[in-house]
Motif scaffolding. Structure first.
Motif, PDB file in Angstrom:
ATOM      1  N   PHE A  76      -1.656  -6.170   4.373  1.00 37.10           N
ATOM      2  CA  PHE A  76      -0.271  -5.899   3.997  1.00 37.10           C
ATOM      3  C   PHE A  76       0.153  -4.510   4.485  1.00 37.10           C
ATOM      4  O   PHE A  76       1.231  -4.330   5.054  1.00 37.10           O
ATOM      5  N   ILE A  77      -0.696  -3.521   4.269  1.00 41.43           N
ATOM      6  CA  ILE A  77      -0.368  -2.142   4.661  1.00 41.43           C
ATOM      7  C   ILE A  77      -0.320  -2.000   6.177  1.00 41.43           C
ATOM      8  O   ILE A  77       0.563  -1.325   6.709  1.00 41.43           O
ATOM      9  N   LYS A  78      -1.214  -2.661   6.866  1.00 43.86           N
ATOM     10  CA  LYS A  78      -1.186  -2.615   8.333  1.00 43.86           C
ATOM     11  C   LYS A  78       0.108  -3.224   8.868  1.00 43.86           C
ATOM     12  O   LYS A  78       0.762  -2.660   9.749  1.00 43.86           O
ATOM     13  N   GLU A  79       0.496  -4.384   8.324  1.00 37.87           N
ATOM     14  CA  GLU A  79       1.703  -5.068   8.786  1.00 37.87           C
ATOM     15  C   GLU A  79       2.975  -4.293   8.462  1.00 37.87           C
ATOM     16  O   GLU A  79       3.917  -4.301   9.239  1.00 37.87           O
ATOM     17  N   ASN A  80       3.012  -3.627   7.313  1.00 35.43           N
ATOM     18  CA  ASN A  80       4.245  -2.983   6.857  1.00 35.43           C
ATOM     19  C   ASN A  80       4.343  -1.498   7.167  1.00 35.43           C
ATOM     20  O   ASN A  80       5.450  -0.957   7.238  1.00 35.43           O
ATOM     21  N   TYR A  81       3.199  -0.830   7.333  1.00 33.09           N
ATOM     22  CA  TYR A  81       3.214   0.626   7.529  1.00 33.09           C
ATOM     23  C   TYR A  81       2.424   1.070   8.759  1.00 33.09           C
ATOM     24  O   TYR A  81       2.335   2.266   9.015  1.00 33.09           O
ATOM     25  N   ASN A  82       1.845   0.117   9.464  1.00 30.01           N
ATOM     26  CA  ASN A  82       1.032   0.412  10.650  1.00 30.01           C
ATOM     27  C   ASN A  82      -0.080   1.412  10.334  1.00 30.01           C
ATOM     28  O   ASN A  82      -0.327   2.356  11.086  1.00 30.01           O
ATOM     29  N   ASN A 118       2.386  -9.574  -3.828  1.00 24.44           N
ATOM     30  CA  ASN A 118       3.797  -9.413  -4.201  1.00 24.44           C
ATOM     31  C   ASN A 118       3.962  -8.638  -5.503  1.00 24.44           C
ATOM     32  O   ASN A 118       4.989  -7.996  -5.712  1.00 24.44           O
ATOM     33  N   LYS A 150       3.467  -4.793  -4.185  1.00 27.05           N
ATOM     34  CA  LYS A 150       4.031  -4.258  -2.935  1.00 27.05           C
ATOM     35  C   LYS A 150       5.078  -3.177  -3.182  1.00 27.05           C
ATOM     36  O   LYS A 150       5.177  -2.238  -2.406  1.00 27.05           O
ATOM     37  N   ASP A 151       5.847  -3.271  -4.277  1.00 26.23           N
ATOM     38  CA  ASP A 151       6.817  -2.223  -4.586  1.00 26.23           C
ATOM     39  C   ASP A 151       6.114  -0.917  -4.969  1.00 26.23           C
ATOM     40  O   ASP A 151       6.600   0.174  -4.653  1.00 26.23           O
ATOM     41  N   ALA A 202       4.957   0.649  -1.758  1.00 25.35           N
ATOM     42  CA  ALA A 202       6.107   1.260  -1.073  1.00 25.35           C
ATOM     43  C   ALA A 202       6.486   2.584  -1.726  1.00 25.35           C
ATOM     44  O   ALA A 202       6.771   3.571  -1.029  1.00 25.35           O
ATOM     45  N   TYR A 241       3.913   5.239  -0.855  1.00 25.55           N
ATOM     46  CA  TYR A 241       4.118   5.652   0.525  1.00 25.55           C
ATOM     47  C   TYR A 241       5.283   6.634   0.624  1.00 25.55           C
ATOM     48  O   TYR A 241       5.188   7.670   1.265  1.00 25.55           O
TER      49      TYR A 241
END
Length: 118
Positions: A10-16, A104, A107-108, A111, A114
């Motif tokens: 999830f972190i790779k896909e959303n935050y690279n 899910n 994930k908030d 975020a 981050y």
């Protein structure tokens, strides 16, 4: 229950961001850092449940995330969220990944952590 691999994906896909493993002695502890400033926004560790105040001593994976101070109290009332293990308890929480049904559900929080560490 979600796995650390699901969190990493999830972190790779959303935050690279890919996890890094900075400690030889704790080779399974994974830091999640911003690519630019290298600040941590998450830390995945394998610990025993008793370190979170639970009655068992089974090994679990936890995810430490930074959260806004005003949300610490309400968050700790949710299942699977505890005072941060080995971090500042007034700014961080530990999430027992065994008690989370889906990415899910957190994930908030990822975020927010981050954003707070940018």
């Amino acid at each position: 229950m979600i796995s650390r691999e699901e969190v990493f994906e999830f972190i790779k896909e959303n935050y690279n961001v890919k996890p890094d493993y900075p400690w030889k002695i704790y080779s399974n502890y994974a830091a999640l850092r911003h690519n630019d400033n290298k600040k941590w926004f998450g830390l995945v560790m394998n610990i025993t449940e008793d370190k979170l105040g639970l009655a068992e001593d089974e090994e679990i994976d936890i995810l430490n995330l930074k959260v806004r101070k005003e949300f610490i109290g309400p968050l700790r009332k949710r299942g699977g969220i505890y005072p941060a293990y080995h971090m500042d308890k007034s700014n961080w929480v530990s999430i027992n990944l065994n008690e989370v049904n889906s990415i899910n559900h957190i994930k908030d929080l990822i975020a927010e952590s981050y954003e707070l560490t940018t």
